[in-house]
Design a protein around this motif. Structure first.
Motif: not given
Length: 623
Positions: A231-253
């Protein structure tokens, strides 16, 4: 320029001061005027970084014909939901009787006595996809008010009765969850994972997708990591998916508010303080380190949202001006070079008390964990700014301030709990007990009458009208008031704060207060873990004996400090010998009799307040 809005402590209201609509801010004056004229009140609720709020403003509130219709038949009230969360929650609950598609802008029609009788969200200027035009809605409401008042009164009475019942009928629990129950809740939450894209939701349903940071933080709790690693691994996968997606601004963070598609694409481009403060903790606690993500979030908080006086602004807008036109997301679509010549989207500089507490706590913890003193100093600067500017004339905290001018809206229970928790983390990171003492005062003030409540009560206009929001402890985009207060109480308990009240020969300390809050909402939390992540995380700390690590040393760069920093603990702090004495003298028992041994940096590793023999050798600490 409307003088009633021009000097408001809300950028959202100030932005509407030039409308032809004769707006009033939230307050008794508007309802008194409606009673004098015997007209209904149109309450429009939004916030400064809301895209569809901007759209409705341009289409309707800046239109002279629509404004004339409003001014002739209504008293119009403009509300910043971030400044008046209780008003927003009450009217949102009322709106649920009329539409399942809740959101902002929220448009609510109420009687001069404050009772809602019709509501919706965005209304277009012309009929569209089954939604009537805003002017059609105004005409229909005006006709009902003048020709069928009895129907309006019956509807308003029914809504008021339903709201009153919702405030009093919430089920109450009697015991805090066990470790086994919390593991089951974590497994239930993990079962809602989107297996294709990460996060929570059905990948086949084209619905908006939010980070739900409160739920991710529960899955990262040490108890869950140990007892339910899948169950805890779900949080890591969610963060990794969001960080690699357009939801994250790669320029200003930083991360945007939400994605409109299940694969985290097509974001809603506003960047919120609440989301990013919590996601900083998520990034730091990831089993698979995400240092670039954490540093990007910290940079966004400090470089973009922190205001000249020190406090953090509420959000950054989704829209900006590009080539003379308003563009949603156009700025964020550019790379660093493409942004260089553009004006950045505006930041709502409103400094919200509780939200600043979330950011202060996250930056303090991050700075201590990553040995980044600048982050801790940014947190300190913000804390000092809020302590000074967000205090009303009566000495109580207010909800927010703008340009160091305090709002008239009182601070909520969540403001007190979130800010107190942030001050405690700052105290732990700096070793300065004064911040913990102030946090303890805030928590105590919320229990002044025996039951948890914001000092001074809630919104005075709603109270006078007998209208209020359901007493919910579920999380929205931030920890709820009950969960925040419970979290602050647990943090004080971890520091060994003195017991504070004796009643019928029973001493009630901060742990007991946290247990009471958790127990009251345990049934709902265990049944709906996605909506109660913050409360469940607090419950997880109560379910097992805590681990507290205190290092006493005048040298924060000592090898022992480095070794101790890597220990997984519920609380880790470094204090000078004089600092340990100050903490103990202030009533924080964890620091009692903590001192140097043979003049060397000394670590105390405690389990449930029972400490092993102090060590001065880093290798002994590792053992």
């Amino acid at each position: 320029m409307n003088p009633r809005l021009a000097d408001a402590t809300s950028p959202y209201l100030r932005a509407h001061a030039g409308n032809p609509v004769a707006w009033y801010p939230w307050g008794e004056e508007a309802f008194a005027e409606a009673r004098r004229r015997d007209v209904p009140v149109m309450v429009s609720i939004g916030y400064s970084t809301c895209h569809w709020c901007h759209v409705m403003a341009r289409e309707s509130f800046e239109d002279a014909v629509t404004a004339a219709q409003l001014n002739d038949g209504f008293v119009s009230v403009k509300v910043d939901r971030e400044e008046h969360p209780e008003v927003d929650a009450a009217y949102m609950a009322a709106a649920s009787a009329f539409t399942p598609n809740l959101g902002w802008p929220l448009t609510v029609f109420v009687t001069p006595g404050g009772r809602p009788f019709y509501a919706g969200t965005y209304f277009p200027p012309t009929p569209r996809a089954g939604i009537p035009a805003f002017r059609q809605v105004l005409a229909a409401v005006d006709e009902a008010w003048t020709q069928r008042r009895d129907e309006i009164d019956r509807t308003a009475d029914a809504i008021a009765d339903a709201l009153a019942e919702a405030r009093t009928s919430a089920p109450r629990g009697s015991a805090t969850p066990t470790a086994d129950e919390l593991v089951a809740a974590a497994d239930m939450l993990a079962a809602r994972e989107d297996p294709r894209h990460g996060g929570f939701g059905d990948p086949a349903v084209p619905a908006p997708k939010f980070p739900v940071a409160t739920a991710l933080r529960f899955l990262q709790a040490p108890l869950v990591r140990e007892r339910a690693p899948a169950a805890a691994a779900v949080a890591d996968r969610a963060l990794a998916a969001m960080a690699a997606s357009p939801l994250r601004d790669p320029v200003e963070g930083g991360f945007f508010r939400y994605a409109t598609r299940p694969d985290w694409t097509v974001p809603h481009y506003e960047r919120m303080l609440t989301d990013n403060a919590q996601l900083l903790d998520v990034a730091l606690d990831a089993v698979t380190p995400q240092p670039d993500v954490a540093r990007g979030i910290a940079a966004f908080l400090v470089d973009v949202l922190q205001q000249p006086a020190g406090g953090f602004g509420a959000a950054q807008d989704s829209e900006s001006w590009i080539d003379g036109a308003r563009s949603e997301g156009g700025y964020y679509a550019r790379d660093a070079g493409g942004r260089a010549d553009l004006d950045a989207p505006a930041v709502d500089g409103k400094v919200v008390t509780g939200w600043n507490g979330l950011a202060i706590g996250a930056l303090a913890r991050a700075g201590a964990r990553e040995d980044e003193p600048a982050w801790i100093e940014a947190a300190r600067w913000a804390a000092d700014a809020v302590l000074q500017a967000n205090t009303g004339s009566d000495g109580r905290f207010v909800r927010a301030s703008l340009d160091e001018v305090p709002s008239r809206s009182p601070a909520t229970l969540a403001d007190h709990g979130q800010f107190a928790a942030g001050l405690i983390s700052l105290a732990v990171a700096t070793g300065e007990v004064a911040y913990a003492v102030r946090a303890r005062q805030l928590v105590d003030a919320c229990f002044a009458d025996g039951r948890p409540a914001a000092p001074g009560g809630g919104d005075p206009v709603l109270a006078q009208q007998g209208i209020g929001a359901p007493d919910a402890a579920s999380d929205a985009d931030e920890p709820s008031g009950a969960a925040s207060l419970a979290g602050a109480a647990v943090a004080l308990w971890l520091l060994g704060a003195d017991e504070i009240r004796a009643d019928e020969n029973r001493a009630e300390g901060y742990r007991e207060r946290a247990e009471d809050l958790v127990a009251a909402h345990a049934g709902a939390a265990l049944a709906q873990p996605l909506a109660y992540g913050a409360m469940l995380r607090v419950a997880s700390v109560l379910a097992v004996a805590p681990r507290q690590v205190v290092v006493v040393t005048p040298d924060t760069g000592a090898d022992l400090v480095t070794a101790a920093r890597g220990i997984p603990a519920d609380l880790f702090t470094v204090v000078t010998p004089a600092g340990a004495e100050a903490w103990a003298a202030a009533g924080f028992g964890l620091f009692a009799e903590k001192s140097l041994r043979e003049g060397l940096a000394t670590a105390y590793d405690c389990r449930g307040f029972v400490c092993r023999l102090p060590v001065t050798d880093p290798s002994e600490l590792a053992d």
